[in-house]
Design a protein around this motif. Sequence first.
Motif, PDB file in Angstrom:
ATOM      1  N   ASP A  55       0.850  -1.198   0.000  1.00 23.94           N
ATOM      2  CA  ASP A  55       0.000   0.000   0.000  1.00 23.94           C
ATOM      3  C   ASP A  55       0.883   1.243   0.000  1.00 23.94           C
ATOM      4  N   PRO A  56       1.058   1.870  -1.165  1.00 28.96           N
ATOM      5  CA  PRO A  56       1.952   3.033  -1.260  1.00 28.96           C
ATOM      6  C   PRO A  56       1.357   4.340  -0.729  1.00 28.96           C
ATOM      7  N   ALA A  57       0.201   4.277  -0.091  1.00 35.13           N
ATOM      8  CA  ALA A  57      -0.446   5.502   0.379  1.00 35.13           C
ATOM      9  C   ALA A  57      -0.543   5.562   1.904  1.00 35.13           C
ATOM     10  N   ILE A  58       0.448   5.018   2.592  1.00 37.93           N
ATOM     11  CA  ILE A  58       0.451   5.045   4.052  1.00 37.93           C
ATOM     12  C   ILE A  58       1.455   6.076   4.528  1.00 37.93           C
ATOM     13  N   GLY A  59       0.958   7.142   5.102  1.00 37.27           N
ATOM     14  CA  GLY A  59       1.826   8.212   5.576  1.00 37.27           C
ATOM     15  C   GLY A  59       2.847   7.737   6.589  1.00 37.27           C
ATOM     16  N   GLN A  60       2.437   6.843   7.476  1.00 41.91           N
ATOM     17  CA  GLN A  60       3.331   6.325   8.518  1.00 41.91           C
ATOM     18  C   GLN A  60       4.563   5.665   7.913  1.00 41.91           C
ATOM     19  N   ALA A  61       4.420   5.001   6.777  1.00 46.72           N
ATOM     20  CA  ALA A  61       5.555   4.338   6.132  1.00 46.72           C
ATOM     21  C   ALA A  61       6.587   5.370   5.677  1.00 46.72           C
ATOM     22  N   TYR A  62       6.119   6.461   5.106  1.00 49.96           N
ATOM     23  CA  TYR A  62       7.044   7.500   4.650  1.00 49.96           C
ATOM     24  C   TYR A  62       7.720   8.194   5.828  1.00 49.96           C
ATOM     25  N   TYR A  63       6.984   8.357   6.910  1.00 49.53           N
ATOM     26  CA  TYR A  63       7.567   8.955   8.109  1.00 49.53           C
ATOM     27  C   TYR A  63       8.678   8.059   8.675  1.00 49.53           C
ATOM     28  N   LEU A  64       8.400   6.771   8.784  1.00 53.05           N
ATOM     29  CA  LEU A  64       9.416   5.858   9.304  1.00 53.05           C
ATOM     30  C   LEU A  64      10.613   5.775   8.370  1.00 53.05           C
ATOM     31  N   ARG A  65      10.350   5.786   7.071  1.00 54.20           N
ATOM     32  CA  ARG A  65      11.468   5.752   6.119  1.00 54.20           C
ATOM     33  C   ARG A  65      12.305   7.016   6.230  1.00 54.20           C
ATOM     34  N   ALA A  66      11.652   8.144   6.434  1.00 50.50           N
ATOM     35  CA  ALA A  66      12.392   9.397   6.608  1.00 50.50           C
ATOM     36  C   ALA A  66      13.312   9.319   7.825  1.00 50.50           C
ATOM     37  N   ARG A  67      12.807   8.759   8.903  1.00 50.34           N
ATOM     38  CA  ARG A  67      13.643   8.621  10.107  1.00 50.34           C
ATOM     39  C   ARG A  67      14.872   7.762   9.828  1.00 50.34           C
ATOM     40  N   ARG A  76      18.221  14.602   1.831  1.00 54.95           N
ATOM     41  CA  ARG A  76      17.325  15.030   0.747  1.00 54.95           C
ATOM     42  C   ARG A  76      16.104  14.118   0.647  1.00 54.95           C
ATOM     43  N   GLN A  77      16.330  12.809   0.635  1.00 56.75           N
ATOM     44  CA  GLN A  77      15.213  11.874   0.515  1.00 56.75           C
ATOM     45  C   GLN A  77      14.386  11.848   1.797  1.00 56.75           C
ATOM     46  N   ALA A  78      15.042  12.029   2.941  1.00 54.42           N
ATOM     47  CA  ALA A  78      14.302  12.074   4.206  1.00 54.42           C
ATOM     48  C   ALA A  78      13.329  13.245   4.201  1.00 54.42           C
ATOM     49  N   ARG A  79      13.773  14.402   3.717  1.00 50.03           N
ATOM     50  CA  ARG A  79      12.879  15.568   3.622  1.00 50.03           C
ATOM     51  C   ARG A  79      11.696  15.272   2.709  1.00 50.03           C
ATOM     52  N   ALA A  80      11.986  14.672   1.558  1.00 48.63           N
ATOM     53  CA  ALA A  80      10.919  14.350   0.598  1.00 48.63           C
ATOM     54  C   ALA A  80       9.907  13.383   1.219  1.00 48.63           C
ATOM     55  N   ASP A  81      10.407  12.396   1.946  1.00 44.88           N
ATOM     56  CA  ASP A  81       9.503  11.422   2.576  1.00 44.88           C
ATOM     57  C   ASP A  81       8.677  12.060   3.685  1.00 44.88           C
ATOM     58  N   LEU A  82       9.256  12.985   4.432  1.00 48.61           N
ATOM     59  CA  LEU A  82       8.488  13.675   5.468  1.00 48.61           C
ATOM     60  C   LEU A  82       7.361  14.493   4.844  1.00 48.61           C
ATOM     61  N   SER A  83       7.657  15.166   3.752  1.00 48.83           N
ATOM     62  CA  SER A  83       6.619  15.934   3.056  1.00 48.83           C
ATOM     63  C   SER A  83       5.510  15.021   2.559  1.00 48.83           C
ATOM     64  N   LEU A  99       7.012  17.071  11.651  1.00 49.31           N
ATOM     65  CA  LEU A  99       7.333  18.492  11.445  1.00 49.31           C
ATOM     66  C   LEU A  99       8.609  18.883  12.176  1.00 49.31           C
ATOM     67  N   SER A 100       8.772  18.385  13.380  1.00 44.61           N
ATOM     68  CA  SER A 100       9.985  18.662  14.148  1.00 44.61           C
ATOM     69  C   SER A 100      11.221  18.124  13.429  1.00 44.61           C
ATOM     70  N   LEU A 101      11.130  16.904  12.924  1.00 38.49           N
ATOM     71  CA  LEU A 101      12.255  16.329  12.191  1.00 38.49           C
ATOM     72  C   LEU A 101      12.521  17.097  10.908  1.00 38.49           C
ATOM     73  N   LEU A 102      11.472  17.508  10.224  1.00 39.82           N
ATOM     74  CA  LEU A 102      11.639  18.277   8.987  1.00 39.82           C
ATOM     75  C   LEU A 102      12.353  19.590   9.267  1.00 39.82           C
ATOM     76  N   ASN A 106      15.976  20.642   7.837  1.00 40.19           N
ATOM     77  CA  ASN A 106      16.136  21.869   7.058  1.00 40.19           C
ATOM     78  C   ASN A 106      17.218  22.765   7.633  1.00 40.19           C
ATOM     79  N   LEU A 107      17.459  22.686   8.928  1.00 40.90           N
ATOM     80  CA  LEU A 107      18.522  23.459   9.546  1.00 40.90           C
ATOM     81  C   LEU A 107      19.909  22.910   9.210  1.00 40.90           C
ATOM     82  N   ARG A 108      19.965  21.672   8.758  1.00 40.07           N
ATOM     83  CA  ARG A 108      21.246  21.038   8.404  1.00 40.07           C
ATOM     84  C   ARG A 108      21.746  21.435   7.026  1.00 40.07           C
ATOM     85  N   ARG A 109      21.005  22.202   6.311  1.00 40.29           N
ATOM     86  CA  ARG A 109      21.395  22.551   4.927  1.00 40.29           C
ATOM     87  C   ARG A 109      22.767  23.022   4.895  1.00 40.29           C
TER      88      ARG A 109
END
Length: 109
Positions: A55-67, A76-83, A99-102, A106-109
């Motif tokens: 199921d490619p439409a689970i927000g929780q999966a993208y959040y965990l992948r971002a972490r 870069r990919q972590a930011r995209a996954d958080l969005s 949002l906190s992780l994002l 973003n401060l690490r740029r």
Amino acid sequence: WVLPLAVVVIVAGARLGTHNLADTPLVHLHRAEGYLEQGDYNGALGEIRLALDVDPAIGQAYYLRARALAELGDIRQARADLSRALQLGLDAETAREALSLLITLNLRR
């Protein structure tokens, strides 16, 4: 011959049922969370990939992948996954964490 056939059908059905249960996205995400807690980020990514395959439409999966990706340095990919996770929807607590992780990333740029 009917009885042995019935046993085969029941056993095959049980195996298929167990297989399907093991492949649910929530089971994979639960495993991924365990891997994240243990610091096994690649293990987490494997489980998350399996969840997204189902199921490619689970927000929780993208959040965990971002972490996991953030821990591995793929900012870069972590930011995209958080969005993507925020677009798909998360519960309130997870959305705050995302949002906190994002912001942190973003401060690490």
